[in-house]
Design a protein around this motif. Structure first.
Motif, PDB file in Angstrom:
ATOM      1  N   THR A  15       0.839  -1.206   0.000  1.00 54.14           N
ATOM      2  CA  THR A  15       0.000   0.000   0.000  1.00 54.14           C
ATOM      3  C   THR A  15       0.874   1.257   0.000  1.00 54.14           C
ATOM      4  N   ASP A  17       4.290   3.928  -1.012  1.00 56.47           N
ATOM      5  CA  ASP A  17       4.672   4.828  -2.102  1.00 56.47           C
ATOM      6  C   ASP A  17       5.488   4.125  -3.196  1.00 56.47           C
ATOM      7  N   ARG A  21       4.334   3.919  -7.008  1.00 52.28           N
ATOM      8  CA  ARG A  21       4.992   4.727  -8.049  1.00 52.28           C
ATOM      9  C   ARG A  21       5.890   3.929  -8.973  1.00 52.28           C
TER      10      ARG A  21
END
Ligand SMILES: NC(=O)C1=CN([C@@H]2O[C@H](COP(=O)(O)OP(=O)(O)OC[C@H]3O[C@@H](n4cnc5c(N)ncnc54)[C@H](OP(=O)(O)O)[C@@H]3O)[C@@H](O)[C@H]2O)C=CC1
Ligand SMILES: O=C1O[C@H](COP(=O)(O)O)[C@@H](O)[C@H](O)[C@H]1O
Length: 499
Positions: A15, A17, A21
């Motif tokens: 969940t 970054d 990304r």
């Protein structure tokens, strides 16, 4: 054991970054290009109580937010994704993970190969690895690979402890330590430039090269990573890993073969030859600084100490410049200068190799400056190579002028250049660890860097020279080269190389 690339991937921290990304867009690109076999499964793990559906919605959103192109319907792709909510410190939950993997392996005909990606804070790495082993999630029917994110420790001692923890559960050849610079197209090109070009390899030594400069400047500040960065600083965040890896690739001897073992062994040898410093020498050879308030693209920006989650009296360095020496026959006497920092004038990573002047140059006269030959490797944002030569000034003169020959890598195949994470994930799936760091490389670079950080930690008295945000760093970084008779070459794409 089998050599299939069919595998399940477990992403711890699904969940977060990095997953959003970098990892999901990379998996999608591999899928879209057909590089990823259709027999794959992805299991996302984190504490958030998401359903498979919510997880898939988030994966979809991450693809839409990235700049990749989505082709057609995502239903088939997303059908390979499952989510399992648990706290990774809870041993009992690993049984659920094992069962889910077993059932996915049946569903997608995967022969037991399991890749575990640690996209989580480093304090969990050792715990996850040991539970994967003790709770039987590693699978003897297939291969097991563990991908470890940075930072790999905080210093040599903590890195060694982490490595020992990982090695309780995984063999060295099952551990893939990510350094995403090794996945960059032009970093991978260093070997080709050096070893596939007679004109460079024969000049690649202290008889012909006067110095090498490696710059990795960033225009961004610490953004929302102040909490992590303030305990790390540029030395640990960039120098210990990315910068020293580039040094190793530039300095290593030609490997006897292009195998993982041979390449790593040459990199390790080069790092062994890095001249260690005493704490007293650190002041002479290394510069640290921190960005103060300044302006970026005409906009006022705050200094580092005013950034969120940063100690207002912080002495953490956001800039490092240093002079490294490699003590071996090839490099004796050739300084390798490095510099990296946040909130610098522009985002740019470049390597400049400066060649020595000819023993006698007929064109070097008082009214004419012959330019040193430069080989510039553009790592990012532009990718390519430039060569600065001397040509004759046009007209009735025998004066010379620098001539720049450019090869633009991304102009040829820019759209298809895979992102670093995409290449590294693909390498790990194929069992190719060449572009991941071996423990010996990590250990040697921590040992080198530890002396510097200890010297800085002990030196609480000296003034901390700030550089204005938007500049190329403090004056001391220029003086570092000036004392050897050199200066930093410009790193902008349209730089003027006249002298
Ligand atoms: N983000 C980036 O660009 C980069 C990151 N990295 C490295 O990647 C790693 C991850 O970074 P990043 O994605 O930014 O971090 P984030 O803080 O964004 O994500 C952390 C993840 O860990 C999960 N998590 C935290 N504690 C637990 C727990 N006890 N049990 C299960 N899951 C947990 C969180 O989910 P939940 O809260 O739902 O549990 C979340 O998914 C770090 O090592 C970082 O240094 C490296 C280079 C670049
Ligand atoms: O590992 C890191 O690298 C990034 C810079 O990476 P790049 O690919 O954008 O050059 C840096 O911003 C970050 O602080 C560091 O942790």
């Amino acid at each position: 054991m089998n050599n299939h690339t069919y595998c399940s991937m477990v992403i711890f921290g699904a969940t977060g970054d990095l997953a959003k990304r970098k990892l999901f867009p990379s998996i999608y690109n591999l899928y879209k290009k057909g590089t990823l076999d259709k027999n794959f499964a992805v299991v996302g793990v984190a504490r958030r109580e998401w359903s498979d559906e919510v997880f898939r919605e988030n994966v979809t959103a991450s693809l839409q937010d990235s700049n990749i192109s989505i082709e057609g319907d995502l239903t088939e792709f997303l059908s390979h994704f499952r989510y399992l909510a648990f706290d990774v410190t809870n041993a009992a939950s690993y049984q659920d993970l094992h069962e889910l993997l077993n059932s996915l392996e049946q569903e997608f005909s995967i022969p037991g190969n399991r890749m575990f990606y640690m996209a989580m804070a480093p304090e969990f790495f050792g715990t996850i690895a040991s539970y994967l082993k003790s709770e039987g999630v590693t699978n003897e029917q297939g291969w097991n690979r563990l991908i470890i994110e940075k930072p790999f420790g905080h210093d040599f001692a903590s890195a060694q402890k982490l490595n020992e923890d990982l090695r309780q559960a995984f063999a060295e050849d099952e551990i893939y330590r990510i350094d995403h610079y090794l996945g960059k197209e032009m970093v991978q090109n260093i070997g080709v430039i050096r070893f596939a070009n007679a004109i460079f390899e024969s000049l690649w030594n202290n008889r012909h090269i006067s110095n090498i400069q490696i710059t990795s400047s960033e225009s961004l500040g610490v953004e929302d990573r102040g909490g992590y960065y303030d305990t790390s600083g540029a030395l640990r965040d960039m120098v210990q890993n990315h910068m020293i890896q580039m040094v190793a690739l530039l300095a290593m001897e030609p490997p006897i073969r292009l195998t993982t073992e041979e390449i790593r062994s040459e990199k390790i040898k080069a790092l062994r030859a890095l001249r260690p410093m005493t704490k007293d020498e650190v002041k002479q050879y290394f510069v640290r600084s921190q960005y103060g308030p300044g302006s970026m693209n005409g906009k006022e920006v705050p200094g580092y100490r005013s950034e969120p989650k940063v100690n207002p009296e912080s002495r953490t360095e956001t800039f490092v410049a240093g002079k490294l020496m490699i003590d071996n026959f090839r490099w004796a006497g050739v300084p390798i200068y490095i510099r990296t920092g946040k909130r610098m004038q522009e985002k740019s990573t470049k390597i400049v190799v400066e060649f020595k002047e000819l023993p006698m140059n007929l064109y070097s006269k008082s009214e004419n400056n012959v330019h040193p030959n430069l080989l510039i490797i553009h790592i990012q944002p532009d990718e390519g190579i430039s060569l600065i030569l001397n040509g004759k000034k046009i007209g009735m003169t025998d004066k010379t002028t620098p001539a720049k020959l450019d090869y633009c890598n991304h102009c040829i195949d820019g759209i298809n250049t895979p992102e670093a994470y995409e290449k590294l994930l693909n390498d790990a799936i194929h069992g190719d660890a060449t572009n991941f760091t071996h423990w010996d490389e990590v250990a040697l670079s921590w040992k080198f860097v530890d002396v510097i950080s200890e010297a800085w930690k002990e030196d609480t008295s000296s003034e901390f020279e700030l550089y204005p945000a938007g500049s190329m760093g403090p004056k001391a970084a220029d003086e570092l080269l000036a004392q050897d008779g050199f200066h930093w070459w410009p790193i902008g794409d349209d730089s003027d190389y006249s002298i």
